[in-house]
Write a protein that holds these residues in place. Structure first.
Motif, mmCIF file in Angstrom:
data_model
loop_
_atom_site.group_PDB
_atom_site.id
_atom_site.type_symbol
_atom_site.label_atom_id
_atom_site.label_comp_id
_atom_site.label_asym_id
_atom_site.label_seq_id
_atom_site.Cartn_x
_atom_site.Cartn_y
_atom_site.Cartn_z
ATOM 1 N N PHE A 95 0.834 -1.206 0.000
ATOM 2 C CA PHE A 95 0.000 0.000 0.000
ATOM 3 C C PHE A 95 0.871 1.259 0.000
ATOM 4 C CE2 PHE A 95 -2.732 -3.266 1.857
ATOM 5 C CZ PHE A 95 -3.887 -3.108 1.109
ATOM 6 N N PHE A 96 1.921 1.242 0.784
ATOM 7 C CA PHE A 96 2.824 2.397 0.797
ATOM 8 C C PHE A 96 3.565 2.533 -0.531
ATOM 9 C CE2 PHE A 96 2.471 1.807 5.449
ATOM 10 C CZ PHE A 96 2.154 3.110 5.802
ATOM 11 N N GLU A 97 4.025 1.403 -1.070
ATOM 12 C CA GLU A 97 4.754 1.450 -2.334
ATOM 13 C C GLU A 97 3.889 2.008 -3.451
ATOM 14 O OE1 GLU A 97 6.020 -2.505 -2.987
ATOM 15 O OE2 GLU A 97 7.541 -2.495 -1.425
ATOM 16 N N THR A 98 2.631 1.573 -3.481
ATOM 17 C CA THR A 98 1.727 2.038 -4.537
ATOM 18 C C THR A 98 1.273 3.471 -4.292
ATOM 19 O OG1 THR A 98 0.932 -0.226 -4.846
ATOM 20 C CG2 THR A 98 -0.430 1.559 -5.743
ATOM 21 N N GLY A 99 0.850 3.750 -3.073
ATOM 22 C CA GLY A 99 0.301 5.065 -2.777
ATOM 23 C C GLY A 99 1.319 6.180 -2.841
ATOM 24 N N PHE A 100 2.569 5.904 -2.457
ATOM 25 C CA PHE A 100 3.600 6.938 -2.420
ATOM 26 C C PHE A 100 4.663 6.751 -3.503
ATOM 27 C CE2 PHE A 100 1.735 7.171 1.730
ATOM 28 C CZ PHE A 100 1.800 8.511 2.072
ATOM 29 N N ASN A 101 4.465 5.734 -4.331
ATOM 30 C CA ASN A 101 5.432 5.462 -5.405
ATOM 31 C C ASN A 101 6.845 5.354 -4.831
ATOM 32 O OD1 ASN A 101 6.234 4.962 -8.031
ATOM 33 N ND2 ASN A 101 6.526 7.123 -8.518
ATOM 34 N N ILE A 102 6.957 4.535 -3.810
ATOM 35 C CA ILE A 102 8.224 4.404 -3.085
ATOM 36 C C ILE A 102 9.064 3.290 -3.701
ATOM 37 C CG2 ILE A 102 9.235 3.802 -0.864
ATOM 38 C CD1 ILE A 102 6.794 5.066 0.415
ATOM 39 N N LEU A 103 10.340 3.566 -3.788
ATOM 40 C CA LEU A 103 11.257 2.598 -4.372
ATOM 41 C C LEU A 103 11.827 1.702 -3.274
ATOM 42 C CD1 LEU A 103 12.492 1.752 -7.029
ATOM 43 C CD2 LEU A 103 14.383 3.310 -6.582
ATOM 44 N N THR A 104 11.250 0.538 -3.123
ATOM 45 C CA THR A 104 11.730 -0.440 -2.141
ATOM 46 C C THR A 104 12.360 -1.612 -2.876
ATOM 47 O OG1 THR A 104 9.615 -1.581 -2.113
ATOM 48 C CG2 THR A 104 9.903 0.213 -0.537
ATOM 49 N N LYS A 105 12.921 -2.533 -2.122
ATOM 50 C CA LYS A 105 13.500 -3.722 -2.739
ATOM 51 C C LYS A 105 12.463 -4.475 -3.566
ATOM 52 C CE LYS A 105 17.783 -3.815 -1.113
ATOM 53 N NZ LYS A 105 18.981 -3.955 -1.950
ATOM 54 N N THR A 106 11.281 -4.584 -2.990
ATOM 55 C CA THR A 106 10.212 -5.286 -3.705
ATOM 56 C C THR A 106 9.897 -4.584 -5.018
ATOM 57 O OG1 THR A 106 9.289 -5.890 -1.562
ATOM 58 C CG2 THR A 106 7.874 -6.174 -3.472
ATOM 59 N N LYS A 107 9.805 -3.268 -4.969
ATOM 60 C CA LYS A 107 9.493 -2.495 -6.176
ATOM 61 C C LYS A 107 10.602 -2.622 -7.208
ATOM 62 C CE LYS A 107 6.934 0.624 -8.326
ATOM 63 N NZ LYS A 107 5.543 0.352 -8.727
ATOM 64 N N LEU A 108 11.857 -2.587 -6.758
ATOM 65 C CA LEU A 108 12.977 -2.715 -7.689
ATOM 66 C C LEU A 108 12.978 -4.071 -8.382
ATOM 67 C CD1 LEU A 108 15.849 -1.036 -5.631
ATOM 68 C CD2 LEU A 108 14.879 -0.209 -7.774
ATOM 69 N N ILE A 109 12.709 -5.108 -7.611
ATOM 70 C CA ILE A 109 12.653 -6.454 -8.204
ATOM 71 C C ILE A 109 11.529 -6.527 -9.231
ATOM 72 C CG2 ILE A 109 12.171 -8.866 -7.682
ATOM 73 C CD1 ILE A 109 13.588 -8.430 -5.001
ATOM 74 N N GLU A 110 10.405 -5.890 -8.919
ATOM 75 C CA GLU A 110 9.284 -5.861 -9.873
ATOM 76 C C GLU A 110 9.672 -5.126 -11.152
ATOM 77 O OE1 GLU A 110 4.947 -3.663 -10.216
ATOM 78 O OE2 GLU A 110 5.739 -4.160 -8.233
ATOM 79 N N LEU A 111 10.385 -3.990 -11.025
ATOM 80 C CA LEU A 111 10.769 -3.202 -12.199
ATOM 81 C C LEU A 111 11.851 -3.894 -13.023
ATOM 82 C CD1 LEU A 111 10.879 0.393 -10.652
ATOM 83 C CD2 LEU A 111 9.087 -0.607 -12.083
ATOM 84 N N ALA A 112 12.599 -4.803 -12.395
ATOM 85 C CA ALA A 112 13.653 -5.514 -13.113
ATOM 86 C C ALA A 112 13.119 -6.697 -13.913
ATOM 87 C CB ALA A 112 14.710 -5.993 -12.126
ATOM 88 N N ASN A 113 11.857 -7.003 -13.763
ATOM 89 C CA ASN A 113 11.249 -8.114 -14.495
ATOM 90 C C ASN A 113 11.283 -7.834 -15.992
ATOM 91 O OD1 ASN A 113 9.383 -9.987 -15.665
ATOM 92 N ND2 ASN A 113 8.514 -10.298 -13.623
#
Length: 715
Positions: free
Chosen positions: A463-481
């Protein structure tokens, strides 16, 4: 032009004012949330009790207060045992002996005057009486005066010595006021044993008896000091915080009622003091956060978005603790230890920074100490504060400065162990017999707290990653797909650029890991750094396969414009797709303000007289280490691939030359890369390149800038 500058300055001032207003509002919001969460915990508890009625519940003192009437009774009892202080004034005997000397000396003088002037006896007696009253403040009977005036000088001497000796010997002992009559009798008896003349004996006894005075006297000052010392030793009678005043069902006696009244539990008036105290307490917490955010390099310093995120996490923690404090009123023993107090620190460690999480763990513990004070006798639940501090720190320490998703659940185990050890320490420190049922329940809840914190962290992070567009490890792994739409766009529309980006990613990640920065961020940023080339892929040499280079038909100015636009085209695409800011920044900053040397020299050869600043990227320069490393890797990868028959020595020379050129050109002036880190970056990239490059079109030697290059392949 001046009007445009003034307008820009006005807009900047307006923006700055708006930013400060928003920031102030966020701090006020945090203070309001803190105050609202704790205000019910500081409201004075009022009891409805009466004399001679049973207590409705166990009544404990909420504060430590002095029982003044009991203290006064204890002081009076102590004073009654204080004996008055008497002092033996040994100098009084000497003083009285001197007075006896004076009396007999005056008598001798008057006798001498009688002999010389032949005055009558009556006049002489009066003269002697006046002299004695004036000089020694003493009155003697007429018979004694007459005797003294009629005896010889030798008899006066005998009488004087007898009186002095008797008074001195008697007053050498302690004589209290009540003992004076007996002392006078003893003096008279001593004189009677030492003198033969009855008349002289009577006169001498009278004078000596008058000289006897009390020398063992009451010392008011010393007695007062002793009483004061005794009072200082009397301990005040205190009603201790948490002291049981009455058990449920116990009859309220006058003494119990007085104690309840002293603790403020019967006050009907609303005292503002607790609310003012809470306001100051909240102000201190918010003030410490404000000072921390202003004086450190944390994300809270310049970003209101990060500050809002911080306030939101703080609100979640306050809400969780408040809910658990309400559930704790259900009288389920040990339920407060289930509170996931590590949640806030774990969230902040992943969303903002490690240091912010550590600092905030202390503040969460302070707030929790007030929120859970229903189980405490005072305003703070000190035991819960210590528990919350250890639990929160454990979560942050285990996740570490570069948290990974896999570590979140593992941290739950670490927190659970820490919580269990903390509870065990509490039980052992109490030095009470260990109640296994109670201990087991408390430890079970404490262990559950660790796992609950981990589960809630995993649940809230998306929720924080989506709502605040935060770059976390999870988000980085998703973007590296590789199936990410923009990565597929690069692969399909600019395959050469895609493979170049993959190689840059390998170099960047290895270098960043070597200097201790975020390697995953560098890798993902490298994947997207040349996204702008998809707008005109054929104008970049890595995408030109068996075709004519379109730059041969364009002027240097036109070619320069196409090449320079690609970082900013990529940044715009990433922004439109709502990519995290660090990824956008890497795309925008990886060339910094570097010079397009090939087209600059081509323009000079064609006689265009170009300005160097027109052939530089607009910037900005790299603002953080990962962006600078990606920029280095971008140049290094393209240059090495263009080498003919590369060797280890050639690669090392080329890599060091590229870094040196960028350093001299000031491309690292706005990030905190050190010389030591640049050396590590160079060595790491050289090691990585040894096994990853393959044959490519010859890239121009940096020292031969007039030789034709692969148009824009390094740009």
């Amino acid at each position: 032009m001046t009007e445009n500058n003034n307008e820009k300055q006005r807009k900047r001032r307006t923006f700055g004012t708006r930013q400060r207003t928003v920031r102030l509002g966020l701090f006020l919001l945090l203070g309001l949330l803190l105050y609202a969460s704790m205000v019910t915990n500081v409201q004075p508890e009022l009891l409805n009790v009466s004399h001679s009625e049973p207590a409705p519940e166990d009544i404990r003192s909420p504060i430590t207060v002095e029982h003044e009437s009991e203290t006064a009774a204890r002081e009076q009892e102590a004073l009654e045992d204080v004996e008055p202080v008497y002092v033996h004034h040994q100098d009084y005997g000497q003083m009285q002996s001197e007075r006896i000397n004076a009396i007999f000396n005056i008598t001798a003088d008057v006798q001498a005057d009688i002999d010389d002037e032949a005055e009558d006896m009556e006049g002489a007696a009066e003269e002697l009486q006046e002299a004695l009253e004036q000089d020694v403040d003493e009155t003697i009977s007429a018979d004694a005066l007459e005797t003294l005036l009629t005896v010889s000088e030798d008899q006066l001497t005998i009488g004087r010595d007898a009186a002095r000796n008797a008074v001195h010997e008697v007053m050498d002992e302690e004589i209290a006021v009540d003992d004076v009559p007996a002392a006078e009798e003893e003096v008279e008896e001593r004189i009677s044993r030492s003198m033969g003349s009855a008349q002289l004996q009577a006169a001498t006894s009278e004078i000596a008896a008058r000289m006897v005075t009390a020398n063992y006297l009451y010392d008011n000052e010393a007695t007062a000091e002793q009483r004061e010392a005794v009072l200082d030793d009397v301990e005040p009678v205190l009603i201790q915080e948490g002291e049981l005043l009455a058990r449920e069902g116990e009859i309220i006696t006058n003494d119990i009622y007085e104690q309840i009244s002293l603790t403020g539990l019967l006050d009907e008036g609303l005292s503002p003091l607790p609310y003012v105290g809470l306001l100051i307490f909240v102000g201190l917490i918010v003030g410490m956060i404000a000072f921390y955010s202003a004086q450190t390099s944390s994300p809270l310093r310049d970003s209101n978005r990060s500050l809002f995120l911080y306030v939101l996490v703080f609100f979640i923690m306050l809400a969780v603790m408040k809910v658990m404090s309400v559930l704790n009123l259900l009288d389920l023993e040990g339920l407060l230890w289930l509170t996931p107090v590590a949640l806030g620190g774990m969230l902040l460690a992943q969303l903002l920074s490690y240091r912010v999480a550590l600092y905030s763990g202390v503040l969460f513990a302070l707030a929790g100490g007030v929120i859970f004070n229903d189980d405490a006798s005072g305003i703070f639940h000190a035991t819960f504060m210590i528990y919350a501090l250890f639990s929160g720190m454990a979560g942050v320490f285990f996740i570490g400065k570069t948290p990974r998703v896999a570590k979140v659940l593992q941290s739950g185990v670490f927190i659970a162990v820490t919580n269990a050890l903390t509870i065990t320490a509490f039980y052992l420190l109490s030095n009470a017999p260990l109640a296994w049922d109670s201990y087991g329940l408390d430890v079970s809840f404490a262990v559950g707290s660790g796992f609950l914190a981990a589960v809630l962290t995993l649940g809230l992070m998306p929720f924080f990653e989506t709502g605040f567009n935060i770059l976390t490890k999870t988000k980085l792994i998703e973007l590296a797909n590789a199936n990410q739409p923009l990565l597929r766009k690069i692969l399909l529309e600019a395959p050469g650029t895609y493979h170049h980006s993959v190689m840059v990613a390998n170099l960047s990640e290895a270098a960043c890991e070597a200097i201790g920065t975020n390697g995953l961020l560098a890798r993902v940023g490298a994947y997207y750094h040349d996204l702008g080339k998809t707008k005109r892929p054929l104008y970049f040499i890595e995408n030109q396969l068996q075709m004519t280079n379109p730059h041969e038909k364009l002027s240097p100015d036109m070619s320069k414009q196409i090449i320079i636009e690609h970082p900013y085209d990529g940044a715009r695409i990433l922004q439109e797709d709502n990519f995290p800011k660090p990824i956008v920044d890497i795309a925008k900053q990886h060339h910094g303000t570097a010079l397009l040397k090939y087209f600059y020299h081509k323009a000079k050869e064609e006689g265009m007289n170009p300005k160097e600043e027109d052939y530089r990227y607009p910037g900005p320069k790299a603002q953080f280490k990962e962006s600078a490393v990606v920029g280095i890797a971008d140049g290094v990868e393209a240059a090495v691939r263009s080498m003919d028959a590369p060797t280890t020595a050639k690669i090392e020379t080329l890599v060091n030359e590229i870094i040196r050129e960028r350093f001299v050109d000031g491309q690292f002036s706005e990030c905190d890369l050190t010389m030591k880190e640049l050396s590590i970056v160079a060595n790491t990239m050289c090691e990585t390149l040894k096994g990853t490059f393959h044959s490519r079109i010859e890239y121009p030697d940096h020292k031969d800038e007039k030789e034709k290059t692969a148009n824009g392949s390094r740009h």
